[in-house]
Write a protein that holds these residues in place. Sequence first.
Motif, short mmCIF file in Angstrom:
data_model
loop_
_atom_site.label_atom_id
_atom_site.label_comp_id
_atom_site.label_asym_id
_atom_site.label_seq_id
_atom_site.Cartn_x
_atom_site.Cartn_y
_atom_site.Cartn_z
N ARG A 35 -3.79 -2.32 2.90
CA ARG A 35 -3.15 -3.30 3.77
C ARG A 35 -2.46 -4.39 2.96
N SER A 36 -3.07 -4.77 1.84
CA SER A 36 -2.46 -5.80 1.00
C SER A 36 -1.15 -5.31 0.38
N ILE B 112 9.99 9.84 9.98
CA ILE B 112 9.78 8.45 9.60
C ILE B 112 11.07 7.78 9.16
N PHE B 113 11.93 8.53 8.48
CA PHE B 113 13.12 7.92 7.89
C PHE B 113 14.35 7.99 8.79
N LEU C 192 4.12 5.05 6.88
CA LEU C 192 4.34 5.08 5.44
C LEU C 192 3.03 4.79 4.68
N SER C 193 2.29 3.80 5.18
CA SER C 193 1.02 3.45 4.53
C SER C 193 0.03 4.61 4.60
N LEU C 194 -0.01 5.29 5.74
CA LEU C 194 -0.93 6.42 5.90
C LEU C 194 -0.54 7.58 5.00
#
Length: 528
Positions: free
Chosen positions: A141-142, A262-263, A133-135
């Motif tokens: 990261r925060s 992903i989901f 999800l972050s990618l």
Amino acid sequence: MYSSFVVNGRSSPKSLAVSQNLDAITQPELAKPKSSSSFILSQNRNHFRNVSLAGVQPRFLFRHDSLVFRSYQVRFSSGDAQFGSLPEEKEVEGPNFGEFITSERVKVVAMLALALALCNADRVVMSVAIVPLSLSHGWSRSFSGIVQSSFLWGYLISPIAGGVLVDNYGGKVVMAWGVALWSLATYLTPWAAETSLWALLAMRALLGIAEGVALPSMNNMVSRWFPQTERARAVGIAMAGFQLGCAIGLMLAPILMSRGGIFGPFVIFGLSGFLWVLVWLSATSSTPDRNPQISKNELEYILSKRKNSFPVEIKPKTKLIPPFRHLLSKLPTWSLIVANAMHSWGFFIVLSWMPIYFNSIYHVDLRQAAWFSAVPWGVMAIMGCLAGLWSDMMIQSGTSVTLTRKIMQSIGFIGPGLSLIGLTTAKSPSTASAWLTLAFGLKSFSHSGFLVNLQEIAPQYAGVLHGISNTAGTLAAILGTVGAGIFVELVGSFRGFLLLTALLYFLAALFYNLFSTGERVNFDESVA
């Protein structure tokens, strides 16, 4: 107080109305008993002013001084209280192993274990999905940390309110609503992630709010369905589901993501929760006496063993808001708060920081290590069940409830403390992993300590007490997780923080042993 004497024997299922004076059953005659019976006569005649024996055949007569009392099988009715046939003096025998595992109460606790497994699986699936999800969204990261912590902020506010609801409406209804809401939040997470960041944070917060009622509901159902001599093993079974939920989520999430994107895990776990709610509402009841499938022997066993427990189901609901000031004025309450806070501190420290610890100290990526995702949680589940069984056996053998809870809690805190000290001395990752697994296993003894103790010191307020201590535990989890990073930056040592955590374990064990009790505490008035 009335003085009385009892002639014991078998009770009759026949119920009778009452309306005759005691003089009507006194006659100058004597007969030998033809069969055994059960009846209580008070020496105060006014005590039986409303007793009637119409249509009942006497079993035998008993002469006492100048009076002869005839023994009957009766049901007494006085105002708003109903009393059934007097129980036999002989205690109802406990079930054998086969009867226990096929009983209705075990079906209830199995459903609770499944709900708690879903509860934890829905939590940890985000820890697996957060990387892709972050990618895909370009999160820092925060910000990824904020997304994960949003669950805890939701979880922080609901346990106390959920505990109050449980105490007033029962665990069955509240648990059903809780599972339905957190399953909805899980199911809608993919939609929220694609809609906006605020929608995603809202779904994670809703997940935390809904899951805050899970443990108070579990405790309420266990207190209603299980006698005191079986509650530790029941909690052990339920919490085994909670621990296995971590392993299930960590192992299944990557598989489901590889098959459904992903989901995929969010959709599957969300739908599973809805299915659980349907089965829960149709196959269980809030109390044993309302269950149409329970056997007569099991119902009699539960009720006879619960004679010293608080009758939760008939407690009049006088007020919705519990006496918080009185609850917090007692040291046994604070022993539970401290225990829950330390339990959560250690749990989330290990969950959040051990991968980084092993990576920095031993250069091992634990995200790829199968033992980290499965073995510690599995050991914790098994040890929790064994601890519950041992705890119940100690009480059955005559050990006091207070001493039993203190022994279990001491193992649950001193054991992990010593294991963390051992972890800091480990020279290899395999040795370190063994120390960490041991810490998990011994930690589960706390479930037979403070977690069962909540039901014993105040059954009528067990839900709200669990909520208060759970909120303290969530605050400790947040403080410990954030504090670990700050400590490591200032001191430059993970081992130093592990030693600090071990010291806190020892201090919490000491506090619990000094101020806890297995006896009921009067919370209707504060200490002087």
